[in-house]
Design an enzyme around this catalytic site. Structure first.
Site, PDB file in Angstrom:
ATOM      1  N   GLY A 168     -15.468  55.588 -12.354  1.00  0.00           N
ATOM      2  CA  GLY A 168     -14.880  56.293 -11.585  1.00  0.00           C
ATOM      3  C   GLY A 168     -15.937  57.251 -10.699  1.00  0.00           C
ATOM      4  O   GLY A 168     -16.077  57.435  -9.219  1.00  0.00           O
ATOM      5  N   SER A 190     -14.198  53.724 -19.233  1.00  0.00           N
ATOM      6  CA  SER A 190     -13.641  53.230 -20.869  1.00  0.00           C
ATOM      7  C   SER A 190     -14.074  54.875 -21.317  1.00  0.00           C
ATOM      8  O   SER A 190     -14.308  55.602 -20.365  1.00  0.00           O
ATOM      9  CB  SER A 190     -14.749  52.660 -21.431  1.00  0.00           C
ATOM     10  N   SER A 218      -4.835  43.468 -10.619  1.00  0.00           N
ATOM     11  CA  SER A 218      -5.873  42.441  -9.464  1.00  0.00           C
ATOM     12  C   SER A 218      -6.109  40.916 -10.763  1.00  0.00           C
ATOM     13  O   SER A 218      -6.091  41.856 -11.910  1.00  0.00           O
ATOM     14  CB  SER A 218      -7.053  43.247  -9.550  1.00  0.00           C
ATOM     15  N   GLY A 233      -7.729  38.314 -10.069  1.00  0.00           N
ATOM     16  CA  GLY A 233      -9.109  38.370  -9.594  1.00  0.00           C
ATOM     17  C   GLY A 233      -8.836  36.516  -9.161  1.00  0.00           C
ATOM     18  O   GLY A 233      -8.411  37.075  -8.207  1.00  0.00           O
ATOM     19  N   SER A 255     -21.153  38.146  -7.588  1.00  0.00           N
ATOM     20  CA  SER A 255     -21.506  39.383  -8.806  1.00  0.00           C
ATOM     21  C   SER A 255     -20.026  39.470  -8.759  1.00  0.00           C
ATOM     22  O   SER A 255     -19.643  39.586  -7.269  1.00  0.00           O
ATOM     23  CB  SER A 255     -22.804  40.235  -8.206  1.00  0.00           C
ATOM     24  N   ASP A 303     -13.583  48.240  -8.590  1.00  0.00           N
ATOM     25  CA  ASP A 303     -13.222  49.579  -8.762  1.00  0.00           C
ATOM     26  C   ASP A 303     -13.548  49.887  -7.068  1.00  0.00           C
ATOM     27  O   ASP A 303     -13.649  51.006  -6.368  1.00  0.00           O
ATOM     28  CB  ASP A 303     -15.105  49.694  -9.268  1.00  0.00           C
TER      29      ASP A 303
END
Length: 312
Positions: A41, A140, A224, A226, A250, A256
């Site tokens: 978040g 998490s 998503s 990848g 990266s 996010d």
């Protein structure tokens, strides 16, 4: 208060660096470290803020690392409400191996939160005024936080009249869905775990998404994929976005960035297709930036026109 509130029960300070080659039993001379505020978040809030969105972050912080995290969030000028915790805020770190262009990511579990601390996060959300348009629960859960934490957050969001968006995995995701949410953003592995099947192709992905949509548990699934792109499914719309031809530096924060850009776009009144396109561009932008830098809006908008989508 803000149009968008993010909720991060397990935030972190993200440290990133690089080294020529990773080998055992030797001192590895690394490049200068980079520290960024992290946790799902928090990263979503960082992205929304960069795009010019009206956002506020709610999170617990504790110990020396918590003070550092709070300072890093303040440095990015993100409005926030923090719940003081007796537990030390966690750290995560990633190391890029320059000789192979591989990235190694180490995610620490976080320390337990007391009941008063995780309930404090929910109480802060319930006290949000004026009422937000969206609440994003992401990341998490730390130890001792119940699996229905996000389900409780979704119920609060409904009371506020806000749309609840969730990006987590495992039992916390399943429980939240059972209670009903607006949008989920799983990756393919998380969707396979949730659905309990291998989901080998696009037809399988759509069937899995529609299971939750037709049951009235979810309105939007942003899946998503990848290197395979992404899939957007609603009751009336199914869009497949192809991956953009970027050279990844990266992978940290790509999801996010995708979600933050989507929610930013929706909060300012864009349609789902336009929000999905911006999410794809932002997620791809994050891939080309080092460490935990996340996406940059200028790069995302440059990629925006290159996103190809088709009905699936």
């Amino acid at each position: 208060m803000a149009d968008i509130v993010t909720l991060t029960p397990n935030p972190a300070v993200d440290l990133s660096t690089s080294v020529d080659r990773i080998v055992p039993m030797r001192k590895l001379r690394c490049a200068p470290q980079r520290r960024d505020p992290g946790g799902g978040g928090v990263n979503v809030a960082r992205v929304i803020k960069r795009f010019g969105g009206d956002v506020e972050a709610i999170l617990p912080v504790g110990g020396f690392t918590g003070k550092l995290l709070r300072g890093l969030i303040d440095d990015e000028k993100i409005p926030n409400r923090v719940i003081e915790s007796e537990s030390e805020t966690r750290e995560d770190f990633s190391v890029s191996e320059l000789s192979t262009a591989q990235q190694y990511r180490f995610v620490l579990p976080g320390q337990p939160l007391r009941e008063s601390e995780w309930r404090g996060c929910l109480d802060a959300l319930a006290a949000t005024l004026p009422r937000p348009k969206f609440v994003v629960g992401s990341g998490s859960l730390p130890p001792a936080v119940p699996n229905d934490f996000y389900a409780q957050a979704a119920a609060i969001a409904r009371t506020l009249g806000a749309k609840f968006v969730i990006d987590t995995s495992g039992e916390p995701l399943a429980v939240a869905i059972e209670h009903g949410v607006y949008m989920i953003k799983p990756n393919l592995r998380e969707m396979r775990d949730l659905f309990g099947a291998e989901l080998l192709n696009q037809e399988d992905w759509i069937v899995a998404a529609r299971k939750y949509i037709t049951a009235g548990k979810v309105e939007v699934v942003a899946l998503s994929l990848g290197h395979l792109g992404a899939l957007l499914v609603t009751r009336d719309l199914t869009l497949r976005a192809q991956p953009l031809p970027v050279e990844p530096v990266s992978a940290v924060g790509a999801g996010d960035s995708f979600l933050g850009a989507m929610v930013f776009s929706l909060a300012k009144g864009d349609g789902l297709a336009d929000a999905f396109r911006l999410g794809m561009a932002a997620g791809s932008s994050a891939l080309i930036h080092a460490g935990t830098e996340l996406c940059r809006p200028d790069a995302a908008y440059r990629l925006y026109a290159s996103v190809t989508m088709e009905s699936a």
